[in-house]
Scaffold this motif. Structure first.
Motif, PDB file in Angstrom:
ATOM      1  N   ALA A 118       4.328  -7.482   3.634  1.00  2.36           N
ATOM      2  CA  ALA A 118       4.421  -6.448   2.129  1.00  2.36           C
ATOM      3  C   ALA A 118       3.559  -6.638   1.000  1.00  2.36           C
ATOM      4  O   ALA A 118       3.136  -6.602   0.482  1.00  2.36           O
ATOM      5  CB  ALA A 118       5.682  -6.319   1.008  1.00  2.36           C
ATOM      6  N   LYS A 165       0.036  -7.895   2.255  1.00  7.47           N
ATOM      7  CA  LYS A 165      -0.473  -7.545   2.951  1.00  7.47           C
ATOM      8  C   LYS A 165      -1.765  -8.710   2.686  1.00  7.47           C
ATOM      9  O   LYS A 165      -2.667  -8.998   3.407  1.00  7.47           O
ATOM     10  CB  LYS A 165      -0.930  -5.966   3.577  1.00  7.47           C
ATOM     11  CG  LYS A 165      -1.065  -5.323   2.319  1.00  7.47           C
ATOM     12  CD  LYS A 165      -0.638  -3.091   2.384  1.00  7.47           C
ATOM     13  CE  LYS A 165      -0.268  -2.866   1.404  1.00  7.47           C
ATOM     14  NZ  LYS A 165      -0.337  -1.536   1.507  1.00  7.47           N
ATOM     15  N   ARG A 181       7.881  -6.741  -8.244  1.00  4.36           N
ATOM     16  CA  ARG A 181       8.526  -6.780  -6.471  1.00  4.36           C
ATOM     17  C   ARG A 181       9.088  -8.115  -6.475  1.00  4.36           C
ATOM     18  O   ARG A 181      10.294  -8.387  -5.347  1.00  4.36           O
ATOM     19  CB  ARG A 181       7.534  -6.323  -5.374  1.00  4.36           C
ATOM     20  CG  ARG A 181       7.468  -6.414  -3.364  1.00  4.36           C
ATOM     21  CD  ARG A 181       6.608  -6.231  -2.386  1.00  4.36           C
ATOM     22  NE  ARG A 181       6.499  -5.328  -3.041  1.00  4.36           N
ATOM     23  CZ  ARG A 181       5.695  -4.417  -2.156  1.00  4.36           C
ATOM     24  NH1 ARG A 181       5.230  -4.891  -1.561  1.00  4.36           N
ATOM     25  NH2 ARG A 181       6.323  -2.786  -2.578  1.00  4.36           N
ATOM     26  N   SER A 204      12.865  -8.865  -4.842  1.00  4.19           N
ATOM     27  CA  SER A 204      13.396  -9.670  -3.509  1.00  4.19           C
ATOM     28  C   SER A 204      13.900 -10.804  -4.298  1.00  4.19           C
ATOM     29  O   SER A 204      14.272 -11.715  -2.768  1.00  4.19           O
ATOM     30  CB  SER A 204      12.083  -9.607  -3.603  1.00  4.19           C
ATOM     31  OG  SER A 204      11.704  -8.688  -2.865  1.00  4.19           O
TER      32      SER A 204
END
Length: 91
Positions: A20, A22, A50, A54
């Motif tokens: 994710a 990247k 994010r 997470s």
């Protein structure tokens, strides 16, 4: 405008989270992982959200100058970590 950032997070980033991220470089160190890359202000906010969503704990966030991404992942002189996660105006 894009700035170079280095994040140190607690623990190991799994393969899905690494995918994710990247365009960012991820490196595993003992007890923590390092995420590095160039981000806009909006990208920085999205990444922090994010990581938080997470369950990843950011232990250090640094804005680093050009050419200060050393091979060992340590920022160069004069580009030390900012306190907390607050942003400061560009110098």
């Amino acid at each position: 405008m894009y700035e170079r950032y280095e994040f140190r997070v607690r623990g190991f980033l799994g393969p899905l989270l690494r995918m994710a991220l990247k365009d960012l470089r991820c490196r595993t160190l003992p007890y923590q992982s390092v995420i590095r890359g160039r981000l806009s202000d909006a990208d920085l906010e999205r990444l922090l959200t994010r990581l938080d969503d997470s369950g990843v704990q950011v232990v250090c966030l640094s804005r680093v100058g050009n050419g200060s991404f050393a091979a060992d992942g340590v920022p160069g002189p004069g580009s030390g970590p900012r306190s907390g996660l607050s942003r400061t105006p560009s110098d």
